[in-house]
Design an enzyme around this catalytic site. Structure first.
Site, short mmCIF file in Angstrom:
data_model
loop_
_atom_site.label_atom_id
_atom_site.label_comp_id
_atom_site.label_asym_id
_atom_site.label_seq_id
_atom_site.Cartn_x
_atom_site.Cartn_y
_atom_site.Cartn_z
N GLU A 149 0.82 -1.22 0.00
CA GLU A 149 0.00 0.00 0.00
C GLU A 149 0.85 1.27 0.00
O GLU A 149 0.82 2.08 0.94
CB GLU A 149 -0.96 0.00 1.20
CG GLU A 149 -1.98 -1.11 1.12
CD GLU A 149 -3.07 -1.03 2.20
OE1 GLU A 149 -2.83 -0.42 3.25
OE2 GLU A 149 -4.16 -1.59 1.97
N GLU A 306 -6.37 -7.89 -0.74
CA GLU A 306 -6.73 -8.05 0.67
C GLU A 306 -8.23 -7.86 0.82
O GLU A 306 -8.80 -6.94 0.23
CB GLU A 306 -6.07 -6.97 1.54
CG GLU A 306 -4.57 -7.05 1.65
CD GLU A 306 -4.01 -5.94 2.53
OE1 GLU A 306 -4.77 -5.34 3.33
OE2 GLU A 306 -2.81 -5.66 2.42
C1 GAL Z 1 -4.28 -2.94 5.06
C2 GAL Z 1 -2.81 -3.33 5.15
C3 GAL Z 1 -2.61 -4.67 5.84
C4 GAL Z 1 -3.42 -4.74 7.10
C5 GAL Z 1 -4.86 -4.45 6.78
C6 GAL Z 1 -5.78 -4.53 7.98
O1 GAL Z 1 -4.45 -1.60 4.80
O2 GAL Z 1 -2.23 -3.39 3.88
O3 GAL Z 1 -1.24 -4.86 6.10
O4 GAL Z 1 -2.93 -3.82 8.02
O5 GAL Z 1 -4.97 -3.14 6.25
O6 GAL Z 1 -7.11 -4.34 7.59
#
Ligand code: GAL
Length: 671
Positions: A149, A306
């Protein structure tokens, strides 16, 4: 990348568990049972990979990659630059970020590094090249996950100098900069480049051109850093494929530019499913827009890098997902062109700030845990629908979403400083089109319009001259254009156009803006129509533009206030095409009938009959996904869809043949 499957997986952080071989062994077993085919490995593992400067410790990772490979799990190997070891920041403080207030951060958190620092770039190079040399040709490593990110900004002296260099390159002379920024205003003329500083709470905030260029520079510099990471890998393994995980509606990077530099676009989704103020359909529509954006940035299938299989822990209220919701979210991704569905993360952390963030494997380590069971179920569904992988989407309608426009629009200090909710304007058009079964892709002002039948430009406040020309030609050649209020106002350095507006489009639209009135929250103006195809009454909100008709036909007009009778929706024939103008923001429900009217005879729905309320259809290649976004059983054609469930059809000639009907995921706490 072979397209024989929809990749299924998660972020995997075994560096947190190296003292627990039993846990690592269970990981492999549970991955196999859940049909996991890929993991993003070692995203924040730098301190374990290089515990002391120049002393690399890669053996543990070699074993993990081998074990995963033996289990049929491929690796999307991370470069660990998103967080760095403590020794580095003590020895080289310049790697840490400086805030807009010009104070350098301490060691801590993550994503806390300067993108310009030569020291940081050098350290990243050494690390990435160690990984590439050791693992870059491992048959299990199919992709590189560049950092994590990318985002944020740094205001250190190195970044200030880089900003000045970027401006020199862009404008050539300081006179050109002063002109572009209208810096006579408040005597802001810059005598030479050395006077230029990034915006600061105790410094500059009123030169909009400067603020806009700073945002563009930050985006450029971040992408430059990403390219550096990529090229370091490719120096060692030239054929390395790379991806980067992008974030929802993130403001800080122009993702169209970023996407050009990677092989695969991916994004991270954390929708607020089951929020009492949103229906499932509302949340799904918001998510669908983002899927379409991340499909469009490269015009090819993307991965959902994710998403959370249960509750997150960082939202104001982190709600769980009801049984079936996680499966819906995964399949919705595929329906919109996703070829990968991954979670953050594989196993819940035991401590620190994410210990209560759901993961595929929970603290109880049980495979009869509901979250794990549902993840495993999705794994087997994705196997069944594997043939859809790789299928592309047809070009039908495009919505213009442009980062520079967003930056300028939100900083305009115009009629409504309380927020214009640009996203909500975009979503209305997206929803209106998709509720009619029309495919929507998202484009920016660099895009080629060839192939699209309908182009929608919502709140295109900053309209570039070259794009204006593209729009004109598009309509001339038979396209249908929709332009809203607050479009064609400024040029690309945020200087107001002189003369009639929307700039250079008044003859195409057949209307000319005269004035604009801002509405308070909750304040609206009544609008009426005699058309049978549109709701008879609607309400304008946010901004009410007052336009003069210059050839267009009004389809709806204001019915109150001093501008009663002025056009709200107009239609105008131009060349071989048509142009529509919408003078205000209407209720969300207005856009479905509006786009049914606009798209009739121009583009056809992927679903043959009228879609029931809350049911959406979207197409990928020859596959059509019918999605029930309601909490009820719904009949569509001859099929009953369970709550949050989908059916997949294949087009065979004119017929749609059902190839997959998703069973409802049922779970009860009572055995
Ligand atoms: C994202 C991040 C992850 C984790 C996740 C939690 O923004 O890339 O590493 O922290 O959020 O929801």
């Amino acid at each position: 990348m072979p397209h024989s499957k929809v990749y299924y997986g998660a972020d995997y952080n075994p560096d947190q568990w190296l003292d627990r071989p039993d846990i690592l062994a269970q990981d492999i077993e549970l991955m196999k049972k859940a049909n996991i085919s890929v993991v993003s490995l070692g995203i924040f593992a730098w301190a374990t990979l290089e515990p002391e400067e120049g002393k690399y410790n890669l053996d543990w990772m070699a074993k993990i990659i081998d074990d995963l490979y033996a289990a049929g799990v491929r690796v999307n190997l991370a470069t660990p630059s998103g967080a760095r070891p403590a020794w580095m920041t003590r020895k080289y403080p310049e790697v840490l970020r400086v805030g807009a207030n010009r104070v350098r951060n301490l060691f801590g958190e993550r994503h806390n590094h300067c993108y310009t620092s030569p020291v940081y770039r050098e350290k990243v190079k050494q690390m990435n090249q160690q990984l590439a040399a050791r693992f870059g040709r491992h048959p299990g490593v199919i992709m590189w996950h560049l950092s994590n990110e990318y985002g944020g900004e740094c205001h250190c002296e190195l970044c200030q100098e880089a900003f000045r260099g970027w401006l020199r390159e862009k404008y050539g002379t300081i006179e050109a900069v002063n002109k572009a920024w209208n810096s006579k205003f408040w005597s802001h003329d810059y005598p030479d480049f050395s006077y230029i500083e990034s915006p600061a709470p105790h410094g500059e905030n009123s030169v909009h051109g400067l603020k806009l260029d700073w945002k563009r520079f930050v985006s450029h510099q971040t992408i430059d850093f990403m390219k550096w990471e990529r090229d370091c890998l490719r120096e060692i393994v030239p054929e390395s494929k790379v991806c980067a995980n992008m974030m929802y509606f993130y403001d800080g990077i122009d993702y169209f530019d970023m996407a050009k530099e990677i092989d695969l676009a991916t994004w991270d989704a954390y929708p607020t499913w089951h929020k009492p103020t949103e229906t499932i359909e509302d949340t799904a529509i918001d998510t669908a827009f983002m899927h379409d954006l991340y499909y469009s940035v490269k015009g090819q299938p993307f991965w959902l890098m994710e998403n959370c299989p249960g509750p997150t822990n960082w939202q104001p209220i982190s709600k769980g997902k009801k049984p079936g919701m996680n499966i819906f979210a995964g399949l919705q991704t595929v329906a919109h062109g996703g070829d990968g569905v991954l979670y953050f993360q594989w196993r819940q952390s035991q401590g620190s700030s994410e210990k209560f963030h759901a993961a595929v494997v929970s603290h109880d380590c049980r495979e009869d845990n509901r979250i794990y069971m549902e993840c495993a179920e999705l794994g087997s569904i994705l196997k069944e629908i594997a043939p859809v992988a790789g299928a592309k989407r047809e070009k039908q309608a495009a919505i213009v979403y442009d980062w520079s426009n967003k930056w300028a629009l939100e900083d305009a200090q115009g009629p409504r400083n309380k927020g214009l909710s640009y996203k909500h304007e975009l979503l209305r058009h997206h929803q209106g089109l998709t509720q009619n079964g029309i495919d929507v892709q998202i484009i920016n002002q660099d895009s080629d319009l060839t192939g699209y039948k309908v182009v929608v430009a919502p709140m295109l406040y900053m309209l570039r001259e070259d794009f204006c020309e593209k729009l004109r030609r598009f309509v001339q050649d038979g396209g249908v254009l929709v332009v809203t209020y607050w479009s064609g106002v400024v040029n690309e350095t945020d200087l107001c156009y002189l003369g009639d507006t929307p700039h250079n489009l008044t003859d195409v639209l057949g209307v000319r803006r005269m004035e604009i009135d801002a509405m308070y929250d909750g304040e609206t103006r009544r609008c009426v129509t005699e058309s049978d195809e549109l709701p008879q009454v609607a309400h304008g909100s946010i901004l009410c533009e007052v336009a003069a008709l210059e050839g267009a036909q009004p389809l709806m007009v204001y019915d109150e206030d001093y501008f009663s009778g002025a056009p709200v929706v107009t239609e105008h024939a131009f060349g071989k095409g048509k142009a529509y103008y919408i003078a205000t923001r209407l209720e969300r429900d207005f856009y479905k009938p509006l786009y049914r009217l606009i798209c009739e005879d121009v583009v056809s729905s992927c679903w043959p009959t009228h879609l029931p309320e809350g049911v959406h259809a979207s197409a990928r290649g020859e596959y059509v996904f019918l999605q029930n976004m309601t909490e009820a059983y719904v009949w569509a054609e001859n099929l009953e869809l369970a709550p949050y469930c989908m059916a997949v059809y294949k087009r065979e000639g004119d017929a749609l043949v059902l190839v997959y009907n998703q069973p409802e995921f049922k779970w009860s706490p009572i055995k």
